[in-house]
Design an enzyme around this catalytic site. Structure first.
Site, mmCIF file in Angstrom:
data_model
loop_
_atom_site.group_PDB
_atom_site.id
_atom_site.type_symbol
_atom_site.label_atom_id
_atom_site.label_comp_id
_atom_site.label_asym_id
_atom_site.label_seq_id
_atom_site.Cartn_x
_atom_site.Cartn_y
_atom_site.Cartn_z
ATOM 1 N N ASP A 15 38.377 30.578 42.711
ATOM 2 C CA ASP A 15 38.641 31.483 43.717
ATOM 3 C C ASP A 15 38.102 32.736 43.331
ATOM 4 O O ASP A 15 37.601 33.383 44.211
ATOM 5 C CB ASP A 15 40.249 31.475 43.939
ATOM 6 C CG ASP A 15 40.811 30.057 44.084
ATOM 7 O OD1 ASP A 15 40.522 29.334 45.093
ATOM 8 O OD2 ASP A 15 41.330 29.500 42.890
ATOM 9 N N TYR A 186 36.353 19.278 34.602
ATOM 10 C CA TYR A 186 37.702 19.044 34.469
ATOM 11 C C TYR A 186 37.833 17.983 33.312
ATOM 12 O O TYR A 186 36.967 17.287 33.179
ATOM 13 C CB TYR A 186 38.472 18.818 35.571
ATOM 14 C CG TYR A 186 38.261 19.770 37.008
ATOM 15 C CD1 TYR A 186 38.517 21.028 36.958
ATOM 16 C CD2 TYR A 186 37.509 19.254 38.085
ATOM 17 C CE1 TYR A 186 38.192 21.795 37.895
ATOM 18 C CE2 TYR A 186 37.160 19.932 38.919
ATOM 19 C CZ TYR A 186 37.523 21.199 39.117
ATOM 20 O OH TYR A 186 37.320 22.132 40.111
ATOM 21 N N GLN A 239 30.271 35.755 34.047
ATOM 22 C CA GLN A 239 29.888 34.876 34.778
ATOM 23 C C GLN A 239 28.413 35.044 35.258
ATOM 24 O O GLN A 239 27.668 34.070 35.170
ATOM 25 C CB GLN A 239 30.626 35.212 36.509
ATOM 26 C CG GLN A 239 30.111 34.317 37.416
ATOM 27 C CD GLN A 239 30.822 35.108 38.820
ATOM 28 O OE1 GLN A 239 30.400 35.951 39.187
ATOM 29 N NE2 GLN A 239 31.518 33.928 39.337
ATOM 30 N N ARG A 255 31.177 21.696 38.475
ATOM 31 C CA ARG A 255 32.624 21.375 38.933
ATOM 32 C C ARG A 255 32.713 22.237 40.260
ATOM 33 O O ARG A 255 31.977 23.294 40.493
ATOM 34 C CB ARG A 255 33.591 21.334 38.220
ATOM 35 C CG ARG A 255 33.975 22.731 37.806
ATOM 36 C CD ARG A 255 35.067 22.548 36.506
ATOM 37 N NE ARG A 255 35.814 23.780 36.545
ATOM 38 C CZ ARG A 255 36.714 24.177 35.499
ATOM 39 N NH1 ARG A 255 36.743 23.355 34.512
ATOM 40 N NH2 ARG A 255 37.575 25.402 35.512
ATOM 41 N N GLU A 257 33.419 24.596 42.947
ATOM 42 C CA GLU A 257 32.669 25.401 44.100
ATOM 43 C C GLU A 257 31.530 26.231 43.548
ATOM 44 O O GLU A 257 30.334 25.853 43.727
ATOM 45 C CB GLU A 257 33.502 26.015 45.101
ATOM 46 C CG GLU A 257 32.651 26.560 46.243
ATOM 47 C CD GLU A 257 33.204 26.981 47.393
ATOM 48 O OE1 GLU A 257 34.414 26.334 47.816
ATOM 49 O OE2 GLU A 257 33.094 27.935 48.107
ATOM 50 N N ASP A 258 31.835 27.287 42.841
ATOM 51 C CA ASP A 258 30.740 28.165 42.399
ATOM 52 C C ASP A 258 29.612 27.744 41.449
ATOM 53 O O ASP A 258 28.504 27.636 41.674
ATOM 54 C CB ASP A 258 31.502 29.404 41.823
ATOM 55 C CG ASP A 258 30.615 30.535 41.710
ATOM 56 O OD1 ASP A 258 29.732 30.703 42.639
ATOM 57 O OD2 ASP A 258 30.140 31.069 40.700
ATOM 58 N N SER A 259 30.244 26.834 40.364
ATOM 59 C CA SER A 259 29.063 26.386 39.510
ATOM 60 C C SER A 259 28.229 25.238 40.095
ATOM 61 O O SER A 259 27.243 25.088 39.884
ATOM 62 C CB SER A 259 29.936 25.739 38.183
ATOM 63 O OG SER A 259 30.857 24.877 38.553
HETATM 64 O O1 TRH Z 1 37.039 26.734 38.003
HETATM 65 P P1 TRH Z 1 36.628 25.778 38.826
HETATM 66 O O2 TRH Z 1 37.173 24.069 39.151
HETATM 67 O O3 TRH Z 1 37.172 26.424 40.504
HETATM 68 C C1 TRH Z 1 37.713 25.953 41.719
HETATM 69 C C2 TRH Z 1 39.101 26.159 41.656
HETATM 70 O O4 TRH Z 1 39.884 25.136 41.116
HETATM 71 C C3 TRH Z 1 39.660 26.144 43.065
HETATM 72 O O5 TRH Z 1 41.214 26.296 43.248
HETATM 73 C C4 TRH Z 1 39.156 25.116 43.827
HETATM 74 O O6 TRH Z 1 39.601 25.028 45.025
HETATM 75 C C5 TRH Z 1 37.595 25.274 43.697
HETATM 76 O O7 TRH Z 1 37.325 24.942 42.569
HETATM 77 C C6 TRH Z 1 37.150 23.925 44.471
HETATM 78 O O8 TRH Z 1 35.120 25.739 39.422
HETATM 79 P P2 TRH Z 1 34.002 26.630 40.026
HETATM 80 O O9 TRH Z 1 34.101 27.060 41.402
HETATM 81 O O10 TRH Z 1 32.786 26.157 39.407
HETATM 82 O O11 TRH Z 1 34.273 28.025 39.109
HETATM 83 C C7 TRH Z 1 33.820 28.401 37.979
HETATM 84 C C8 TRH Z 1 33.313 29.854 37.548
HETATM 85 O O12 TRH Z 1 33.414 30.104 36.155
HETATM 86 C C9 TRH Z 1 32.283 29.906 38.381
HETATM 87 O O13 TRH Z 1 32.002 31.394 38.856
HETATM 88 C C10 TRH Z 1 31.238 30.038 36.950
HETATM 89 C C11 TRH Z 1 32.278 30.729 35.999
HETATM 90 N N1 TRH Z 1 31.947 30.672 34.753
HETATM 91 C C12 TRH Z 1 31.792 31.770 33.703
HETATM 92 O O14 TRH Z 1 31.950 32.909 34.319
HETATM 93 N N2 TRH Z 1 31.401 31.441 32.461
HETATM 94 C C13 TRH Z 1 31.351 30.265 31.986
HETATM 95 O O15 TRH Z 1 31.062 29.944 30.754
HETATM 96 C C14 TRH Z 1 31.507 29.020 32.819
HETATM 97 C C15 TRH Z 1 31.351 27.695 32.176
HETATM 98 C C16 TRH Z 1 31.862 29.095 34.227
#
Ligand code: TRH
Length: 358
Positions: A15, A186, A239, A255, A257-259
């Protein structure tokens, strides 16, 4: 222009990850004054450790506000975005009803077909004279597109050409001659069997895992490594540095959305652990993406099988071996996939929409 972006952190970093990335881009590339309201500064500080635990601060040009109670009496900007349907404070909505900004609910990313008809749908407020617009990021030309910074692919190519050797040294070296995998996910029941398969496989593998739940799980299965596998736990980075890890590795596990989106821009073979939802409905979302991604890829079955196994559906050992066999062609496929999607940026779609509105 001033835009307000509201972010309610439900869990993990997705988020805030999306809200922060969008805020930064709107500010840096489009000169918009962004006010980002976050209800969980701790999560924000994990992805932006240079920030502080204060009520108001400026980070990379974005005004970051701790969103709490009571909500301050501020005038809404010209555009108000609620990220992922979070509930904006009522007092602020009442002010919006007078100021009439463009009100957007930025939805979760999905490759499902229904997104196309839901994108830009409107919903009038039940009592007040103001309308909310649903804005769906996505892969179709008639969706909102994906978050991508203007020069991202150029920076990626320059890094791969010049900078990745230095980066690899900084990460502890030992990348050469081995298959380098980044693993962000996860907790996962398939992990033990996958690590075992890697350890016993013919190829030497270096697996870099950012600190977190899956790193702890991996440590409990193999401390350091076994057989042909080395496990290296690395710090969770700010990030903007996460991309470098994806660019420096050969295969990326991502995993949420953003990654997931960042791995696509990296243009390398990748595997998505989707955020699990009740009654397994996330698998439909996974398949919708696979249908698009594998549409014109001859080894789509191998990709589908491995992704399913990583998401709890199927045996992972054999699926990994098949996936690995198509690695090279998957690399060129990833390159053209990234190029194809890169000209439909979410930030510019939002901006276009706001210009049409206003
Ligand atoms: O963390 P996520 O699983 O996020 C989400 C939430 O669970 C949310 O509630 C759910 O609805 C959504 O997924 C689908 O995964 P995501 O989206 O990849 O976010 C991780 C963020 O962390 C991304 O912006 C990259 C950042 N990141 C760093 O800044 N540094 C790091 O070392 C890593 C591994 C990731």
């Amino acid at each position: 222009m001033t835009w307000d972006i509201f972010c309610n952190v439900i869990d993990n970093f997705g988020d805030i990850g999306v809200s922060w990335r969008l805020s930064r881009q709107l500010c840096e590339e489009f000169g918009i004054e962004v006010r980002l309201w976050v209800d969980d500064l701790d999560s924000f500080l994990r992805i932006h450790p240079q920030g502080k635990r204060v009520a108001v601060q400026h980070c990379c040009g974005v005004e970051v506000r701790a969103w709490g109670e009571p909500f301050p009496e501020v005038a809404p900007g010209e555009v108000v975005i609620e990220a992922f349907g979070c509930l904006i404070p009522e007092s602020f909505v009442a002010r919006m009803a007078q100021a009439k900004p463009l009100w957007i609910n930025l939805e979760y990313l999905s490759a499902e077909e229904w997104v196309r008809s839901a994108h830009l749908m409107q919903s009038p407020h039940p009592r007040l004279p103001i309308v909310k617009h649903f804005f769906f990021p996505g892969f179709f030309p008639d969706s909102g597109g994906l978050l991508i910074e203007r020069d991202l692919l150029k920076s990626r190519d320059a890094f791969i050409a010049d900078g990745s050797a230095q980066y690899r040294e900084r990460m502890g070296g030992g990348f050469e001659g081995r298959l380098c995998v980044s693993l962000f996910g996860y907790g996962n029941d398939a992990l033990e069997c996958l690590l075992q398969t890697w350890a016993e496989g013919e190829e030497e593998i270096l697996c870099l895992i950012p600190e977190g739940k899956i790193a702890d799980q991996a440590k409990s299965i193999v401390a350091g490594g076994m057989g042909n596998l080395e496990i290296r736990i690395i710090p969770f980075v700010p990030q903007e540095q996460y991309d470098l890890l994806l660019w420096a590795c050969d295969i990326n596990f991502v995993r949420g959305e953003d990654s997931f989106v960042r791995a696509q821009w990296a243009g390398k073979p990748f595997v998505w652990q989707i955020y699990p939802q009740e009654e397994g409905i996330h698998m439909q979302k996974l398949d919708a993406f696979l249908d698009l991604y594998c549409e014109d890829f001859p080894h789509g079955d191998a990709v589908r099988k491995f992704w399913h196994a990583w998401n709890g559906d199927g045996e992972i050992g054999g699926a990994w071996r098949e996936f690995l066999r198509c690695r090279e062609s998957l690399g060129s496929h990833g390159e053209s996939w990234a190029k194809r999607l890169s000209n439909h940026g979410l930030a510019s779609s939002l901006l276009d929409f706001s210009c049409r509105f206003g």
